[in-house]
Motif scaffolding. Structure first.
Motif, PDB file in Angstrom:
ATOM      1  N   CYS A 137       0.813  -1.223   0.000  1.00 16.12           N
ATOM      2  CA  CYS A 137       0.000   0.000   0.000  1.00 16.12           C
ATOM      3  C   CYS A 137       0.845   1.271   0.000  1.00 16.12           C
ATOM      4  O   CYS A 137       0.397   2.311  -0.436  1.00 16.12           O
ATOM      5  CB  CYS A 137      -0.974  -0.001   1.169  1.00 16.12           C
ATOM      6  N   ARG A 138       2.041   1.194   0.525  1.00 12.64           N
ATOM      7  CA  ARG A 138       3.015   2.292   0.563  1.00 12.64           C
ATOM      8  C   ARG A 138       2.638   3.450   1.480  1.00 12.64           C
ATOM      9  O   ARG A 138       3.182   4.541   1.375  1.00 12.64           O
ATOM     10  CB  ARG A 138       3.344   2.787  -0.836  1.00 12.64           C
ATOM     11  N   THR A 155       5.767   4.780   3.394  1.00 20.57           N
ATOM     12  CA  THR A 155       6.888   5.322   2.634  1.00 20.57           C
ATOM     13  C   THR A 155       7.593   6.461   3.365  1.00 20.57           C
ATOM     14  O   THR A 155       6.945   7.385   3.870  1.00 20.57           O
ATOM     15  CB  THR A 155       6.402   5.823   1.261  1.00 20.57           C
ATOM     16  N   GLU A 163      12.109   6.902  -2.514  1.00 23.06           N
ATOM     17  CA  GLU A 163      11.134   6.342  -1.587  1.00 23.06           C
ATOM     18  C   GLU A 163      11.602   4.974  -1.109  1.00 23.06           C
ATOM     19  O   GLU A 163      12.118   4.189  -1.894  1.00 23.06           O
ATOM     20  CB  GLU A 163       9.785   6.145  -2.284  1.00 23.06           C
ATOM     21  N   ARG A 189      10.033   1.789   1.513  1.00 23.92           N
ATOM     22  CA  ARG A 189       8.910   1.312   2.320  1.00 23.92           C
ATOM     23  C   ARG A 189       9.432   0.846   3.674  1.00 23.92           C
ATOM     24  O   ARG A 189      10.207  -0.090   3.768  1.00 23.92           O
ATOM     25  CB  ARG A 189       8.173   0.198   1.586  1.00 23.92           C
ATOM     26  N   CYS A 200      -3.514   7.142   3.875  1.00 23.38           N
ATOM     27  CA  CYS A 200      -2.499   6.966   2.837  1.00 23.38           C
ATOM     28  C   CYS A 200      -1.723   8.249   2.545  1.00 23.38           C
ATOM     29  O   CYS A 200      -0.696   8.221   1.868  1.00 23.38           O
ATOM     30  CB  CYS A 200      -3.145   6.474   1.546  1.00 23.38           C
ATOM     31  N   GLY A 232       2.239   8.691   2.608  1.00 20.66           N
ATOM     32  CA  GLY A 232       2.930   8.050   1.490  1.00 20.66           C
ATOM     33  C   GLY A 232       2.816   8.861   0.218  1.00 20.66           C
ATOM     34  O   GLY A 232       3.787   9.016  -0.532  1.00 20.66           O
ATOM     35  N   PHE A 233       1.629   9.396  -0.046  1.00 24.02           N
ATOM     36  CA  PHE A 233       1.440  10.233  -1.232  1.00 24.02           C
ATOM     37  C   PHE A 233       2.242  11.530  -1.125  1.00 24.02           C
ATOM     38  O   PHE A 233       2.801  11.999  -2.114  1.00 24.02           O
ATOM     39  CB  PHE A 233      -0.046  10.542  -1.447  1.00 24.02           C
ATOM     40  N   ALA A 271       5.813  10.595  -1.927  1.00 23.73           N
ATOM     41  CA  ALA A 271       5.973  10.281  -3.348  1.00 23.73           C
ATOM     42  C   ALA A 271       5.964  11.551  -4.194  1.00 23.73           C
ATOM     43  O   ALA A 271       6.802  11.729  -5.085  1.00 23.73           O
ATOM     44  CB  ALA A 271       4.868   9.335  -3.805  1.00 23.73           C
ATOM     45  N   HIS A 287       1.076   3.739  -5.025  1.00 22.95           N
ATOM     46  CA  HIS A 287       0.444   4.060  -3.745  1.00 22.95           C
ATOM     47  C   HIS A 287      -1.046   3.752  -3.806  1.00 22.95           C
ATOM     48  O   HIS A 287      -1.723   4.106  -4.768  1.00 22.95           O
ATOM     49  CB  HIS A 287       0.681   5.535  -3.393  1.00 22.95           C
TER      50      HIS A 287
END
Length: 190
Positions: free
Chosen positions: A53-54, A57, A68, A70, A120, A123-124, A127, A156
């Protein structure tokens, strides 16, 4: 010689510009757990626990970076001595720790109402930050922009289906930031 199960060894980390350690960390502990349990940095999310799912990150700044990584599937000792950024490190803060200014990526996500539950989002954010920093060094042609954003964000997962708003926020930010996009056919010019 292999380590005994549960054995510990010293770990030194540089997280968000601050040195930590040496910390006595179990050899089999993942970085996400060190961030949460030892450093009190809970913005990096533990989602699937398999690196899919990241949400976990983090950004590593090294000779290959920014890049990036994980943190739920990468052992903490891999990061020994490395420069790491978590979502907590993007915003500017005052002497008391209060946020005074969001990063451009964070602000773009907020302006576009990019997230619903927000799980999430760290992580976004990481990224998109890596993408923007890479584009500062190597701008993308305007005709390749959407594919570039897709490549950066596609790994992601968002369970609330916020993808469209994340993508639009990143696209608008990239287009509004001078020097990140070049017109097709002008290879050397930003």
């Amino acid at each position: 010689m292999s380590a005994k199960l549960g054995s510990k060894r010293p770990l030194r980390l540089h997280v968000n510009g601050r040195a930590h350690g040496p910390l006595d960390i179990p050899e089999d502990m993942m970085l996400v757990d060190v961030l949460h349990e030892y450093l009190g940095l809970t913005g990096t999310r533990f989602g699937c626990g398999q690196g899919v799912c990241r949400a976990c990150t983090v950004i590593v700044d090294d000779e290959h970076g920014p890049r990036e990584v994980r943190s739920c599937i990468t052992g903490a000792h891999y990061f020994d001595g490395k420069q790491i950024r978590t979502v907590e490190g993007h915003a500017k803060r005052d002497d008391t720790g209060a946020i005074t200014e969001l990063s451009p990526v964070q602000q773009a996500f907020l302006d576009h109402f990019s997230f619903q539950c927000g799980y999430c989002t760290p992580g976004f954010v990481n990224a998109a930050t890596v993408l923007v920093e890479r584009l500062k060094k190597t701008p993308v042609s305007r005709d390749a922009l959407e594919a570039t954003i897709t490549e950066a964000l596609n790994p992601h997962l968002c369970r609330c289906t916020g993808y469209v708003r994340y993508y639009q926020a990143v696209k608008d930010l990239v287009l509004a930031t001078p020097g990140l996009v070049r017109d097709a056919g002008k290879e050397g010019a930003p």
